[in-house]
Write a protein that holds these residues in place. Sequence first.
Motif, short mmCIF file in Angstrom:
data_model
loop_
_atom_site.label_atom_id
_atom_site.label_comp_id
_atom_site.label_asym_id
_atom_site.label_seq_id
_atom_site.Cartn_x
_atom_site.Cartn_y
_atom_site.Cartn_z
N GLN A 126 0.83 -1.20 0.00
CA GLN A 126 0.00 0.00 0.00
C GLN A 126 0.87 1.26 0.00
N LYS A 127 1.97 1.19 0.70
CA LYS A 127 2.90 2.32 0.71
C LYS A 127 3.43 2.59 -0.70
N THR A 128 3.73 1.52 -1.43
CA THR A 128 4.18 1.65 -2.82
C THR A 128 3.09 2.23 -3.69
N TRP A 129 1.86 1.76 -3.49
CA TRP A 129 0.70 2.27 -4.25
C TRP A 129 0.54 3.78 -4.03
N LEU A 130 0.70 4.22 -2.81
CA LEU A 130 0.56 5.64 -2.49
C LEU A 130 1.75 6.46 -2.99
N ALA A 131 2.89 5.82 -3.21
CA ALA A 131 4.10 6.54 -3.61
C ALA A 131 4.14 6.85 -5.11
N ASN A 132 3.13 6.41 -5.84
CA ASN A 132 3.08 6.66 -7.28
C ASN A 132 2.69 8.12 -7.54
N LYS A 133 3.67 8.96 -7.70
CA LYS A 133 3.42 10.41 -7.80
C LYS A 133 2.80 10.81 -9.13
N ASP A 134 2.71 9.87 -10.07
CA ASP A 134 1.98 10.17 -11.31
C ASP A 134 0.47 10.18 -11.06
N MET A 135 0.07 9.56 -9.95
CA MET A 135 -1.36 9.43 -9.65
C MET A 135 -1.74 10.02 -8.29
N LYS A 136 -0.84 9.97 -7.34
CA LYS A 136 -1.18 10.30 -5.96
C LYS A 136 -0.51 11.60 -5.50
N PHE A 137 -1.31 12.42 -4.81
CA PHE A 137 -0.80 13.64 -4.15
C PHE A 137 0.02 14.49 -5.11
N LYS A 138 -0.49 14.67 -6.32
CA LYS A 138 0.27 15.38 -7.35
C LYS A 138 -0.25 16.77 -7.64
N ASP A 139 -1.47 17.08 -7.21
CA ASP A 139 -2.08 18.37 -7.53
C ASP A 139 -2.59 19.05 -6.28
N HIS A 140 -2.78 20.36 -6.38
CA HIS A 140 -3.41 21.11 -5.30
C HIS A 140 -4.91 21.21 -5.55
N LEU A 141 -5.65 21.13 -4.49
CA LEU A 141 -7.11 21.16 -4.56
C LEU A 141 -7.62 22.43 -5.24
N SER A 142 -6.97 23.55 -4.98
CA SER A 142 -7.42 24.82 -5.56
C SER A 142 -7.32 24.81 -7.08
N ASP A 143 -6.35 24.07 -7.63
CA ASP A 143 -6.21 24.01 -9.09
C ASP A 143 -7.40 23.27 -9.72
N PHE A 144 -7.85 22.22 -9.07
CA PHE A 144 -9.03 21.49 -9.54
C PHE A 144 -10.28 22.36 -9.47
N ILE A 145 -10.45 23.06 -8.36
CA ILE A 145 -11.63 23.90 -8.18
C ILE A 145 -11.64 25.05 -9.19
N ASP A 146 -10.51 25.69 -9.38
CA ASP A 146 -10.44 26.78 -10.36
C ASP A 146 -10.77 26.28 -11.77
N LEU A 147 -10.25 25.11 -12.11
CA LEU A 147 -10.54 24.54 -13.43
C LEU A 147 -12.03 24.28 -13.60
N MET A 148 -12.64 23.68 -12.59
CA MET A 148 -14.05 23.32 -12.72
C MET A 148 -14.95 24.56 -12.74
N LYS A 149 -14.55 25.60 -12.04
CA LYS A 149 -15.31 26.85 -12.10
C LYS A 149 -15.24 27.45 -13.50
N ASP A 150 -14.07 27.36 -14.12
CA ASP A 150 -13.94 27.85 -15.50
C ASP A 150 -14.81 27.02 -16.45
N ILE A 151 -14.83 25.73 -16.25
CA ILE A 151 -15.66 24.84 -17.09
C ILE A 151 -17.13 25.22 -16.96
#
Length: 263
Positions: free
Chosen positions: A60-85
């Motif tokens: 599970q530690k290895t699964w979480l360490a995949n930085k291509d998928m996990k903990f790679k973005d900031h929440l505010s970037d997602f929210i800003d994008l979706m507001k623009d959409i």
Amino acid sequence: MTYIDGHMHLENGPLTKEYVLQFVEAAHQKGLDEIQILDHTHRFIEFEPIYERLKQYDVQKTWLANKDMKFKDHLSDFIDLMKDIQQMDLPVKVKYGLEVCYVPEYENFLKELLGQYSFDFLVGAIHSIDGILYDMSFSKDLLWNRYDANDIYKRYYELVFQLIESQLFTQLAHPDTIKLFQIYPTYDLKPTYQKMAELLKAHHMKAENNVGCYYRYHHPDMGLSQELLQIFKDNHVDLIYASDAHQPQDVGNYIREATLQMN
């Protein structure tokens, strides 16, 4: 009739308008009226603390360490994008939120963090049983082959009840996806389902009829089991239909069939 796909993820792609619009176009082609886009909290840096307990097992530690998928973005970037959409002239209504891994010991942390942002909805999900993921390829060795199925199911639904009672969420993700490997308890689940239905109703939460298990894990149920579906119906639980798409081509999968099954 209005067709809504209430659960899909951007996690396999970038946080860009171009990628989101692939989901919108797929929904339009499937004849959907509305979609709800929600990424897993494990995509976002801000939520990493709630996954600490999973790291007790190397796989599970290895699964979480995949930085291509996990903990790679900031929440505010997602929210800003979706507001623009949402400001765009689109053929399908788009709402946005999160699929939040509910971890009881981090309830106050989640409350404080989620309270800093605005979402159209918040989906609560149980993906682990006291620090062990139940729905991964490695879960049989870590969980299902080591513990009694009755105990796993009882603990899973205890966590679901806590999730509902936390009042953090507007929607319950895949209520019975614990069945994905077709391993079942020996006790009658109807009283558990009845309690869940009553709690959902009391806390004004929607429940998903999520078809992800059907086409992603080849489970024979198209969404909720008939038993659970009937109990939700008898208790007038508000249902939302969900593909659990992780890529644009899966948007809208079996939404019409699941909707018709309920009516």
